[in-house]
Design a protein around this motif. Sequence first.
Motif, PDB file in Angstrom:
ATOM      1  N   LYS A  64     -15.562 -16.388  37.239  1.00 26.10           N
ATOM      2  CA  LYS A  64     -16.670 -17.345  37.199  1.00 26.10           C
ATOM      3  C   LYS A  64     -17.244 -17.538  38.597  1.00 26.10           C
ATOM      4  N   GLY A  65     -18.561 -17.482  38.692  1.00 25.40           N
ATOM      5  CA  GLY A  65     -19.232 -17.631  39.974  1.00 25.40           C
ATOM      6  C   GLY A  65     -19.410 -16.326  40.728  1.00 25.40           C
ATOM      7  N   ARG A  66     -18.729 -15.275  40.286  1.00 25.76           N
ATOM      8  CA  ARG A  66     -18.848 -13.968  40.955  1.00 25.76           C
ATOM      9  C   ARG A  66     -19.500 -12.926  40.051  1.00 25.76           C
ATOM     10  N   PHE A  67     -19.242 -13.017  38.762  1.00 23.56           N
ATOM     11  CA  PHE A  67     -19.771 -12.049  37.802  1.00 23.56           C
ATOM     12  C   PHE A  67     -20.868 -12.706  36.970  1.00 23.56           C
ATOM     13  N   THR A  68     -21.847 -11.897  36.590  1.00 26.67           N
ATOM     14  CA  THR A  68     -22.924 -12.370  35.725  1.00 26.67           C
ATOM     15  C   THR A  68     -23.161 -11.354  34.620  1.00 26.67           C
ATOM     16  N   ILE A  69     -23.142 -11.833  33.391  1.00 30.41           N
ATOM     17  CA  ILE A  69     -23.417 -10.968  32.251  1.00 30.41           C
ATOM     18  C   ILE A  69     -24.845 -11.203  31.791  1.00 30.41           C
ATOM     19  N   SER A  70     -25.488 -10.131  31.354  1.00 27.82           N
ATOM     20  CA  SER A  70     -26.851 -10.251  30.835  1.00 27.82           C
ATOM     21  C   SER A  70     -27.064  -9.162  29.785  1.00 27.82           C
ATOM     22  N   ARG A  71     -28.105  -9.321  29.011  1.00 29.28           N
ATOM     23  CA  ARG A  71     -28.411  -8.325  27.995  1.00 29.28           C
ATOM     24  C   ARG A  71     -29.914  -8.077  27.961  1.00 29.28           C
ATOM     25  N   ASP A  72     -30.264  -6.848  27.626  1.00 28.34           N
ATOM     26  CA  ASP A  72     -31.659  -6.462  27.451  1.00 28.34           C
ATOM     27  C   ASP A  72     -31.768  -5.889  26.044  1.00 28.34           C
ATOM     28  N   ASN A  73     -32.231  -6.702  25.124  1.00 30.84           N
ATOM     29  CA  ASN A  73     -32.282  -6.277  23.731  1.00 30.84           C
ATOM     30  C   ASN A  73     -33.271  -5.133  23.513  1.00 30.84           C
ATOM     31  N   ALA A  74     -34.283  -5.034  24.351  1.00 29.60           N
ATOM     32  CA  ALA A  74     -35.245  -3.951  24.222  1.00 29.60           C
ATOM     33  C   ALA A  74     -34.614  -2.607  24.581  1.00 29.60           C
ATOM     34  N   LYS A  75     -33.596  -2.650  25.444  1.00 23.86           N
ATOM     35  CA  LYS A  75     -32.922  -1.418  25.872  1.00 23.86           C
ATOM     36  C   LYS A  75     -31.548  -1.248  25.223  1.00 23.86           C
ATOM     37  N   ASN A  76     -31.185  -2.193  24.349  1.00 27.50           N
ATOM     38  CA  ASN A  76     -29.870  -2.136  23.688  1.00 27.50           C
ATOM     39  C   ASN A  76     -28.743  -2.012  24.697  1.00 27.50           C
ATOM     40  N   THR A  77     -28.847  -2.770  25.757  1.00 27.40           N
ATOM     41  CA  THR A  77     -27.909  -2.628  26.866  1.00 27.40           C
ATOM     42  C   THR A  77     -27.430  -3.993  27.341  1.00 27.40           C
ATOM     43  N   VAL A  78     -26.152  -4.050  27.669  1.00 24.47           N
ATOM     44  CA  VAL A  78     -25.565  -5.234  28.294  1.00 24.47           C
ATOM     45  C   VAL A  78     -25.098  -4.834  29.691  1.00 24.47           C
ATOM     46  N   TYR A  79     -25.210  -5.785  30.600  1.00 26.48           N
ATOM     47  CA  TYR A  79     -24.864  -5.545  31.996  1.00 26.48           C
ATOM     48  C   TYR A  79     -23.799  -6.532  32.459  1.00 26.48           C
ATOM     49  N   LEU A  80     -23.024  -6.096  33.432  1.00 26.56           N
ATOM     50  CA  LEU A  80     -22.097  -6.998  34.108  1.00 26.56           C
ATOM     51  C   LEU A  80     -22.286  -6.792  35.604  1.00 26.56           C
ATOM     52  N   GLN A  81     -22.931  -7.746  36.224  1.00 25.54           N
ATOM     53  CA  GLN A  81     -23.112  -7.723  37.681  1.00 25.54           C
ATOM     54  C   GLN A  81     -21.880  -8.339  38.316  1.00 25.54           C
ATOM     55  N   MET A  82     -21.214  -7.579  39.157  1.00 21.69           N
ATOM     56  CA  MET A  82     -19.973  -8.029  39.771  1.00 21.69           C
ATOM     57  C   MET A  82     -20.174  -8.118  41.283  1.00 21.69           C
ATOM     58  N   ASN A  83     -20.106  -9.326  41.795  1.00 19.79           N
ATOM     59  CA  ASN A  83     -20.266  -9.565  43.225  1.00 19.79           C
ATOM     60  C   ASN A  83     -18.960 -10.091  43.814  1.00 19.79           C
ATOM     61  N   SER A  84     -18.870 -10.045  45.129  1.00 18.98           N
ATOM     62  CA  SER A  84     -17.690 -10.550  45.837  1.00 18.98           C
ATOM     63  C   SER A  84     -16.410  -9.990  45.224  1.00 18.98           C
ATOM     64  N   LEU A  85     -16.395  -8.707  45.019  1.00 19.85           N
ATOM     65  CA  LEU A  85     -15.255  -8.083  44.355  1.00 19.85           C
ATOM     66  C   LEU A  85     -13.990  -8.188  45.186  1.00 19.85           C
ATOM     67  N   LYS A  86     -12.879  -8.332  44.487  1.00 15.05           N
ATOM     68  CA  LYS A  86     -11.566  -8.467  45.109  1.00 15.05           C
ATOM     69  C   LYS A  86     -10.667  -7.324  44.639  1.00 15.05           C
ATOM     70  N   PRO A  87      -9.646  -7.002  45.402  1.00 11.74           N
ATOM     71  CA  PRO A  87      -8.724  -5.940  44.950  1.00 11.74           C
ATOM     72  C   PRO A  87      -8.134  -6.231  43.572  1.00 11.74           C
ATOM     73  N   GLU A  88      -7.929  -7.498  43.251  1.00  9.03           N
ATOM     74  CA  GLU A  88      -7.365  -7.831  41.940  1.00  9.03           C
ATOM     75  C   GLU A  88      -8.346  -7.623  40.795  1.00  9.03           C
ATOM     76  N   ASP A  89      -9.583  -7.285  41.089  1.00  9.74           N
ATOM     77  CA  ASP A  89     -10.541  -6.921  40.045  1.00  9.74           C
ATOM     78  C   ASP A  89     -10.393  -5.452  39.636  1.00  9.74           C
ATOM     79  N   THR A  90      -9.560  -4.720  40.328  1.00 13.60           N
ATOM     80  CA  THR A  90      -9.349  -3.315  40.006  1.00 13.60           C
ATOM     81  C   THR A  90      -8.772  -3.166  38.603  1.00 13.60           C
ATOM     82  N   ALA A  91      -9.441  -2.378  37.783  1.00 12.45           N
ATOM     83  CA  ALA A  91      -9.037  -2.203  36.388  1.00 12.45           C
ATOM     84  C   ALA A  91      -9.974  -1.212  35.722  1.00 12.45           C
TER      85      ALA A  91
END
Length: 122
Positions: A64-91
């Motif tokens: 929370k506060g670092r990642f943002t989810i969004s969707r573009d229904n015209a493109k049938n696509t969902v996005y996950l913007q990931m900022n301030s990444l940490k080593p523990e986000d590795t997966a």
Amino acid sequence: QVQLVEAGGGLVQAGGSLRLSCAASGRTFSRLAMGWFRQAPGKEREFVSAISWSSNGYYAESVKGRFTISRDNAKNTVYLQMNSLKPEDTAVYYCAAATDPIATTAWRYGYWGQGTQVTVSS
């Protein structure tokens, strides 16, 4: 049936950003809840974020506060913007689709992508 194809993973230094995308096909995209889950080596798959039919976003506390989810229904696509990444986000990050208006638990998602690796170096 829903087919999901993720893209955007990679290697990034701590503090950096990545944007994941997931293209869906096979059903009316606007009537799918979309979610992102991740699984690190030796750990259970965990919820990261989800977005409802009406584009309301939900997040795990850890992102929370670092990642943002969004969707573009015209493109049938969902996005996950990931900022301030940490080593523990590795997966491996998985995109998932559910026919419910919103879902934040893995068992409610009937369709899964193949996963994309995100590695954050310290």
